[in-house]
Write an enzyme that holds these catalytic residues in place. Structure first.
Site, PDB file in Angstrom:
ATOM      1  N   CYS A  42       9.667   2.499   8.255  1.00  0.00           N
ATOM      2  CA  CYS A  42       9.543   1.185   8.889  1.00  0.00           C
ATOM      3  C   CYS A  42       9.640   0.127   7.799  1.00  0.00           C
ATOM      4  O   CYS A  42      10.186   0.399   6.720  1.00  0.00           O
ATOM      5  CB  CYS A  42       8.258   1.086   9.714  1.00  0.00           C
ATOM      6  SG  CYS A  42       6.724   1.240   8.764  1.00  0.00           S
TER       7      CYS A  42
ATOM      8  N   ASN B  76       5.538   0.268   5.868  1.00  0.00           N
ATOM      9  CA  ASN B  76       4.951   1.611   5.698  1.00  0.00           C
ATOM     10  C   ASN B  76       3.420   1.578   5.759  1.00  0.00           C
ATOM     11  O   ASN B  76       2.745   2.395   5.122  1.00  0.00           O
ATOM     12  CB  ASN B  76       5.442   2.279   4.398  1.00  0.00           C
ATOM     13  CG  ASN B  76       5.152   3.780   4.300  1.00  0.00           C
ATOM     14  OD1 ASN B  76       5.013   4.310   3.209  1.00  0.00           O
ATOM     15  ND2 ASN B  76       5.068   4.456   5.421  1.00  0.00           N
TER      16      ASN B  76
ATOM     17  N   CYS C 293       2.018   0.484   9.144  1.00  0.00           N
ATOM     18  CA  CYS C 293       1.698   0.534  10.585  1.00  0.00           C
ATOM     19  C   CYS C 293       2.479   1.628  11.307  1.00  0.00           C
ATOM     20  O   CYS C 293       1.941   2.696  11.620  1.00  0.00           O
ATOM     21  CB  CYS C 293       1.948  -0.812  11.249  1.00  0.00           C
ATOM     22  SG  CYS C 293       0.730  -2.075  10.799  1.00  0.00           S
TER      23      CYS C 293
HETATM   24  P1  4NP Z   1       5.186  -1.798   9.586  1.00  0.00           P
HETATM   25  O1  4NP Z   1       4.510  -3.247   9.846  1.00  0.00           O
HETATM   26  O2  4NP Z   1       6.621  -2.062   9.187  1.00  0.00           O
HETATM   27  O3  4NP Z   1       5.100  -1.106  10.911  1.00  0.00           O
HETATM   28  O4  4NP Z   1       4.373  -1.136   8.492  1.00  0.00           O
HETATM   29  C1  4NP Z   1       4.440  -4.252   8.880  1.00  0.00           C
HETATM   30  C2  4NP Z   1       3.364  -4.300   8.024  1.00  0.00           C
HETATM   31  C3  4NP Z   1       3.264  -5.324   7.094  1.00  0.00           C
HETATM   32  C4  4NP Z   1       4.238  -6.302   7.035  1.00  0.00           C
HETATM   33  C5  4NP Z   1       5.337  -6.249   7.898  1.00  0.00           C
HETATM   34  C6  4NP Z   1       5.427  -5.215   8.803  1.00  0.00           C
HETATM   35  N1  4NP Z   1       4.118  -7.378   6.123  1.00  0.00           N
HETATM   36  O5  4NP Z   1       4.886  -8.353   6.238  1.00  0.00           O
HETATM   37  O6  4NP Z   1       3.261  -7.338   5.234  1.00  0.00           O
END
Ligand code: 4NP
Length: 143
Positions: A7, A10, A12
């Site tokens: 994703c 990394n 969620c």
């Molecule tokens: P993930 O979600 O891609 O599902 O892990 C996110 C977690 C953090 C961020 C963006 C997406 N961020 O901008 O810090």
């Protein structure tokens, strides 16, 4: 079989996908983020909590960045949304043919073409519902 879930952060979706899928498969699993924003971090607190409520312990997982070498290390690479797929494909080594697919391909009855990012939607349970459905489909496909 070695499967990599990918994703953006990394913290969620992909660690949740890994944490759910590893309870139902003998496949080797890992996860990574197309960004390096959270390298070394444990999964996001609210995500861990929602997963723990369903019996999935994500606490041992740590974020790392997706790298081009992952194409040679895994048999199947699974992104969570179209942006992930684009960022993954941008690093594909010339001649590499490792399949890269979207996780929602394994849950066609969900009607979803991406796993919405709960870091922004705040719907951690909705994300887990979809991730569980996708993981079951993947398990039925590859064991
Ligand atoms: P993930 O979600 O891609 O599902 O892990 C996110 C977690 C953090 C961020 C963006 C997406 N961020 O901008 O810090």
């Amino acid at each position: 079989m070695k499967v990599l879930f990918v994703c953006l952060g990394n913290i969620c979706r992909s660690p949740s996908a890994e944490g759910v899928f590893r309870t139902m498969s003998d496949a080797e699993t890992d996860s990574a983020g197309t960004s390096g924003w959270h390298v070394g971090d444990a999964p996001y607190g609210p995500m861990q909590k929602a997963a723990k409520n369903r019996g999935y312990d994500l606490s041992d997982l740590r974020a790392r960045a997706f790298v081009a070498q992952d194409f040679d290390r895994f048999d199947l690479i699974i992104g969570m949304d179209d942006s992930n797929l684009q960022n993954i494909e941008a690093l594909r080594p010339v001649g590499n043919e490792t399949p890269v697919v979207c996780f929602t391909d394994y849950a066609p009855s969900s009607g979803m073409s991406e796993v919405p990012d709960p870091y922004y939607t705040r719907d951690f349970d909705g994300a887990l519902d979809l991730i569980e459905a996708c993981a079951k489909g993947l398990q039925a496909d590859i064991g």
